[in-house]
Motif scaffolding. Structure first.
Motif, mmCIF file in Angstrom:
data_model
loop_
_atom_site.group_PDB
_atom_site.id
_atom_site.type_symbol
_atom_site.label_atom_id
_atom_site.label_comp_id
_atom_site.label_asym_id
_atom_site.label_seq_id
_atom_site.Cartn_x
_atom_site.Cartn_y
_atom_site.Cartn_z
ATOM 1 N N VAL A 68 -5.345 2.758 -5.532
ATOM 2 C CA VAL A 68 -5.693 2.042 -4.303
ATOM 3 C C VAL A 68 -6.952 3.014 -3.536
ATOM 4 C CG1 VAL A 68 -4.851 1.620 -1.794
ATOM 5 C CG2 VAL A 68 -3.600 1.765 -3.854
ATOM 6 N N ALA A 69 -6.712 4.355 -3.606
ATOM 7 C CA ALA A 69 -7.782 4.961 -2.916
ATOM 8 C C ALA A 69 -7.752 6.562 -3.258
ATOM 9 C CB ALA A 69 -7.881 5.062 -1.418
ATOM 10 N N THR A 70 -8.931 7.605 -3.353
ATOM 11 C CA THR A 70 -8.785 8.725 -3.556
ATOM 12 C C THR A 70 -9.642 9.511 -2.799
ATOM 13 O OG1 THR A 70 -8.855 10.295 -5.314
ATOM 14 C CG2 THR A 70 -10.313 8.644 -5.481
ATOM 15 N N ILE A 71 -9.352 10.814 -2.510
ATOM 16 C CA ILE A 71 -10.320 11.667 -1.687
ATOM 17 C C ILE A 71 -10.169 13.044 -2.112
ATOM 18 C CG2 ILE A 71 -8.048 12.126 -0.136
ATOM 19 C CD1 ILE A 71 -10.415 12.204 2.275
ATOM 20 N N MET A 72 -11.346 13.702 -1.942
ATOM 21 C CA MET A 72 -11.311 15.108 -2.360
ATOM 22 C C MET A 72 -10.904 15.853 -0.955
ATOM 23 S SD MET A 72 -12.880 15.766 -5.420
ATOM 24 C CE MET A 72 -13.613 17.167 -5.361
ATOM 25 N N TRP A 73 -9.964 17.262 -1.301
ATOM 26 C CA TRP A 73 -9.509 17.837 -0.227
ATOM 27 C C TRP A 73 -10.866 18.566 0.367
ATOM 28 C CZ3 TRP A 73 -5.542 17.912 2.389
ATOM 29 C CH2 TRP A 73 -4.224 17.553 1.813
ATOM 30 N N SER A 74 -11.712 19.051 -0.294
ATOM 31 C CA SER A 74 -12.860 19.991 -0.006
ATOM 32 C C SER A 74 -14.054 18.684 0.105
ATOM 33 C CB SER A 74 -13.371 20.907 -0.890
ATOM 34 O OG SER A 74 -14.467 21.543 -0.622
ATOM 35 N N GLY A 75 -14.549 18.473 1.298
ATOM 36 C CA GLY A 75 -15.977 17.715 1.497
ATOM 37 C C GLY A 75 -15.425 16.298 1.794
ATOM 38 N N GLY A 76 -14.304 15.674 1.366
ATOM 39 C CA GLY A 76 -13.733 14.643 1.890
ATOM 40 C C GLY A 76 -14.426 13.313 1.318
ATOM 41 N N SER A 112 -10.185 -3.953 -4.164
ATOM 42 C CA SER A 112 -9.295 -5.080 -3.473
ATOM 43 C C SER A 112 -9.014 -4.504 -2.112
ATOM 44 C CB SER A 112 -7.847 -5.160 -4.216
ATOM 45 O OG SER A 112 -7.607 -3.725 -4.436
ATOM 46 N N VAL A 113 -9.374 -3.263 -1.853
ATOM 47 C CA VAL A 113 -9.088 -2.703 -0.421
ATOM 48 C C VAL A 113 -10.154 -2.101 0.446
ATOM 49 C CG1 VAL A 113 -6.495 -2.056 -1.251
ATOM 50 C CG2 VAL A 113 -8.567 -0.255 -1.054
ATOM 51 N N LYS A 114 -11.344 -2.106 -0.127
ATOM 52 C CA LYS A 114 -12.492 -1.585 0.382
ATOM 53 C C LYS A 114 -12.713 -2.247 1.490
ATOM 54 C CE LYS A 114 -15.368 -0.486 -2.690
ATOM 55 N NZ LYS A 114 -16.171 -0.426 -3.762
ATOM 56 N N GLY A 115 -13.100 -1.622 2.714
ATOM 57 C CA GLY A 115 -13.317 -2.275 3.824
ATOM 58 C C GLY A 115 -12.238 -2.430 4.753
ATOM 59 N N ARG A 116 -10.954 -2.472 4.254
ATOM 60 C CA ARG A 116 -9.702 -2.662 4.950
ATOM 61 C C ARG A 116 -8.801 -1.506 4.967
ATOM 62 N NH1 ARG A 116 -5.717 -5.964 2.836
ATOM 63 N NH2 ARG A 116 -6.289 -5.694 0.968
ATOM 64 N N PHE A 117 -8.818 -0.413 4.148
ATOM 65 C CA PHE A 117 -8.110 0.516 4.038
ATOM 66 C C PHE A 117 -9.036 1.826 4.107
ATOM 67 C CE2 PHE A 117 -4.345 -0.888 1.089
ATOM 68 C CZ PHE A 117 -4.267 -2.163 1.819
ATOM 69 N N THR A 118 -8.341 2.956 4.767
ATOM 70 C CA THR A 118 -9.115 4.153 4.790
ATOM 71 C C THR A 118 -8.396 5.496 4.489
ATOM 72 O OG1 THR A 118 -10.439 3.373 6.781
ATOM 73 C CG2 THR A 118 -10.592 5.811 6.224
ATOM 74 N N ILE A 119 -8.761 6.184 3.609
ATOM 75 C CA ILE A 119 -7.893 7.390 3.285
ATOM 76 C C ILE A 119 -8.649 8.449 3.857
ATOM 77 C CG2 ILE A 119 -9.495 7.603 1.077
ATOM 78 C CD1 ILE A 119 -6.939 8.704 -0.318
ATOM 79 N N ASN A 139 -5.644 -1.872 7.253
ATOM 80 C CA ASN A 139 -5.840 -2.636 8.463
ATOM 81 C C ASN A 139 -5.851 -4.094 7.690
ATOM 82 O OD1 ASN A 139 -5.744 -0.976 10.209
ATOM 83 N ND2 ASN A 139 -8.237 -0.612 9.940
ATOM 84 N N SER A 140 -5.798 -5.168 8.654
ATOM 85 C CA SER A 140 -5.965 -6.529 7.797
ATOM 86 C C SER A 140 -5.258 -6.766 6.603
ATOM 87 C CB SER A 140 -7.489 -6.775 7.582
ATOM 88 O OG SER A 140 -8.211 -6.674 8.954
ATOM 89 N N MET A 141 -3.830 -6.470 6.792
ATOM 90 C CA MET A 141 -3.174 -6.635 5.491
ATOM 91 C C MET A 141 -2.843 -7.899 5.178
ATOM 92 S SD MET A 141 -0.601 -3.210 6.050
ATOM 93 C CE MET A 141 -0.323 -3.322 4.458
ATOM 94 N N LYS A 142 -2.652 -8.032 3.931
ATOM 95 C CA LYS A 142 -2.461 -9.237 3.181
ATOM 96 C C LYS A 142 -1.002 -9.300 2.491
ATOM 97 C CE LYS A 142 -7.437 -9.742 2.151
ATOM 98 N NZ LYS A 142 -8.197 -9.767 1.193
ATOM 99 N N PRO A 143 -0.433 -10.356 2.135
ATOM 100 C CA PRO A 143 0.664 -10.647 1.436
ATOM 101 C C PRO A 143 0.477 -9.849 -0.011
ATOM 102 C CG PRO A 143 0.469 -12.520 2.342
ATOM 103 C CD PRO A 143 -0.660 -11.823 2.805
ATOM 104 N N GLU A 144 -0.438 -9.777 -0.618
ATOM 105 C CA GLU A 144 -0.759 -9.380 -1.938
ATOM 106 C C GLU A 144 -0.832 -7.705 -1.751
ATOM 107 O OE1 GLU A 144 -2.522 -11.648 -0.510
ATOM 108 O OE2 GLU A 144 -4.762 -11.487 -0.865
ATOM 109 N N ASP A 145 -0.688 -7.127 -0.551
ATOM 110 C CA ASP A 145 -0.605 -5.788 -0.570
ATOM 111 C C ASP A 145 0.711 -5.344 -0.446
ATOM 112 O OD1 ASP A 145 -3.217 -5.832 2.094
ATOM 113 O OD2 ASP A 145 -3.363 -5.453 -0.061
ATOM 114 N N THR A 146 1.670 -6.161 -0.542
ATOM 115 C CA THR A 146 3.304 -5.638 -0.792
ATOM 116 C C THR A 146 3.528 -4.798 -1.998
ATOM 117 O OG1 THR A 146 3.961 -7.742 0.546
ATOM 118 C CG2 THR A 146 5.466 -6.647 -1.009
#
Length: 124
Positions: free
Chosen positions: A48-56, A63-70, A84-91
């Protein structure tokens, strides 16, 4: 060892929002990257998404770009997934994961520690 505990899952309607949290404890200093994955019934675990502890720095599945934020909060050792703007396929069951690697990566096999998961259901 690193322990990860997800929270915030639940039932929402299509178009609504939900925020997941992942609290990390233990030897968190040994990890550099946090990720969110999901798994729907009968399907493989999906990035779904990933983030660096340092720097962010972040990276998202198309499939989630523009709707989800990590995001992450160092002081709380917590990573969030704003959906945000969740869809049934996010289940799916959503899992938090931590990696010792020093680069962002979408493959589950490079993550060393996993939470137990939290169920997210989006009704149409």
């Amino acid at each position: 060892q690193v322990q990860l505990v997800e929270s915030g899952g639940g039932l929402v309607q299509a178009g609504e929002s939900l925020t997941l949290s992942c609290a990390a404890s233990g030897r968190t200093f040994s990890t550099n990257v946090m990720g969110w994955f999901r798994q729907a019934p009968g399907k493989e675990r999906e990035f779904v998404a990933t983030i660096m502890w340092s720097g962010g720095s972040t990276y998202y599945a198309d499939s989630v770009k523009g709707r989800f934020t990590i995001s992450r909060d160092h002081a709380k050792n917590t990573v969030y997934l704003q959906m945000n703007s969740m869809k049934p396929e996010d289940t799916a069951v959503y899992y938090c994961a931590a990696s010792r690697r020093t680069w962002l990566h979408p493959k589950p096999n490079v993550y060393d520690f996993w939470g137990q998961g939290t169920q997210v259901t989006v009704s149409s």
